[in-house]
Scaffold this motif. Structure first.
Motif, mmCIF file in Angstrom:
data_model
loop_
_atom_site.group_PDB
_atom_site.id
_atom_site.type_symbol
_atom_site.label_atom_id
_atom_site.label_comp_id
_atom_site.label_asym_id
_atom_site.label_seq_id
_atom_site.Cartn_x
_atom_site.Cartn_y
_atom_site.Cartn_z
ATOM 1 N N ILE A 246 3.018 6.347 -7.083
ATOM 2 C CA ILE A 246 2.099 7.326 -7.684
ATOM 3 C C ILE A 246 2.615 8.745 -7.478
ATOM 4 O O ILE A 246 2.627 9.557 -8.412
ATOM 5 C CB ILE A 246 0.681 7.151 -7.111
ATOM 6 C CG1 ILE A 246 0.080 5.837 -7.605
ATOM 7 C CG2 ILE A 246 -0.211 8.315 -7.490
ATOM 8 C CD1 ILE A 246 -1.235 5.467 -6.941
ATOM 9 N N LEU A 247 3.076 9.042 -6.268
ATOM 10 C CA LEU A 247 3.592 10.389 -6.005
ATOM 11 C C LEU A 247 4.858 10.681 -6.804
ATOM 12 O O LEU A 247 5.014 11.780 -7.345
ATOM 13 C CB LEU A 247 3.859 10.568 -4.509
ATOM 14 C CG LEU A 247 2.628 10.746 -3.633
ATOM 15 C CD1 LEU A 247 3.031 10.839 -2.179
ATOM 16 C CD2 LEU A 247 1.835 11.958 -4.062
ATOM 17 N N SER A 248 5.745 9.724 -6.920
ATOM 18 C CA SER A 248 6.963 9.948 -7.706
ATOM 19 C C SER A 248 6.633 10.106 -9.188
ATOM 20 O O SER A 248 7.254 10.904 -9.886
ATOM 21 C CB SER A 248 7.964 8.826 -7.478
ATOM 22 O OG SER A 248 7.411 7.592 -7.897
ATOM 23 N N ASN B 78 2.647 1.642 -3.314
ATOM 24 C CA ASN B 78 1.782 2.194 -4.361
ATOM 25 C C ASN B 78 1.690 3.711 -4.249
ATOM 26 O O ASN B 78 1.754 4.424 -5.262
ATOM 27 C CB ASN B 78 0.384 1.582 -4.280
ATOM 28 C CG ASN B 78 0.370 0.149 -4.761
ATOM 29 O OD1 ASN B 78 1.247 -0.272 -5.506
ATOM 30 N ND2 ASN B 78 -0.632 -0.592 -4.323
ATOM 31 N N ILE B 79 1.558 4.211 -3.040
ATOM 32 C CA ILE B 79 1.463 5.665 -2.842
ATOM 33 C C ILE B 79 2.773 6.341 -3.240
ATOM 34 O O ILE B 79 2.768 7.379 -3.910
ATOM 35 C CB ILE B 79 1.100 5.969 -1.367
ATOM 36 C CG1 ILE B 79 -0.312 5.470 -1.070
ATOM 37 C CG2 ILE B 79 1.209 7.454 -1.076
ATOM 38 C CD1 ILE B 79 -0.710 5.560 0.386
ATOM 39 N N ILE B 80 3.897 5.736 -2.875
ATOM 40 C CA ILE B 80 5.196 6.306 -3.232
ATOM 41 C C ILE B 80 5.394 6.293 -4.741
ATOM 42 O O ILE B 80 5.877 7.267 -5.329
ATOM 43 C CB ILE B 80 6.331 5.541 -2.514
ATOM 44 C CG1 ILE B 80 6.262 5.820 -1.019
ATOM 45 C CG2 ILE B 80 7.700 5.932 -3.069
ATOM 46 C CD1 ILE B 80 7.228 4.992 -0.196
ATOM 47 N N MET C 68 0.828 -1.192 0.000
ATOM 48 C CA MET C 68 0.000 0.000 0.000
ATOM 49 C C MET C 68 0.877 1.264 0.000
ATOM 50 O O MET C 68 0.638 2.179 -0.761
ATOM 51 C CB MET C 68 -0.904 -0.039 1.236
ATOM 52 C CG MET C 68 -1.832 1.127 1.345
ATOM 53 S SD MET C 68 -3.123 0.995 0.132
ATOM 54 C CE MET C 68 -4.041 2.431 0.497
ATOM 55 N N ILE C 69 1.869 1.269 0.877
ATOM 56 C CA ILE C 69 2.764 2.435 0.931
ATOM 57 C C ILE C 69 3.598 2.523 -0.342
ATOM 58 O O ILE C 69 3.872 3.608 -0.844
ATOM 59 C CB ILE C 69 3.658 2.354 2.194
ATOM 60 C CG1 ILE C 69 2.776 2.480 3.436
ATOM 61 C CG2 ILE C 69 4.705 3.448 2.194
ATOM 62 C CD1 ILE C 69 3.534 2.320 4.727
#
Length: 62
Positions: free
Chosen positions: A8-10, A4-6, A1-2
């Motif tokens: 997407i943000l990058s 995926n967020i990293i 989950m983390i």
């Protein structure tokens, strides 16, 4: 989950930098060597105001 967020943000940051690079206005500075045209001035009638001049107010930014 983390992860995926990293990812997407990058990805969004990389897209943002690409848009920043390609959206800059690249204008060339051209030097104008022509002489400026003389400005013709005509005498205009002088108006005398009966009111006192008020000082100009400084902008406040609000």
């Amino acid at each position: 989950m983390i992860v995926n967020i990293i990812l997407i943000l990058s990805f969004l940051v990389a897209i943002n930098f690409l848009l920043l690079i390609f959206s800059c206005n690249k204008t060339s500075k051209k030097v104008d060597n022509r002489l400026p045209h003389p400005i013709k001035t005509e005498k205009s009638p002088t108006l005398v105001s009966s009111q006192l001049r008020t000082p100009q107010l400084a902008p406040t930014g609000s």
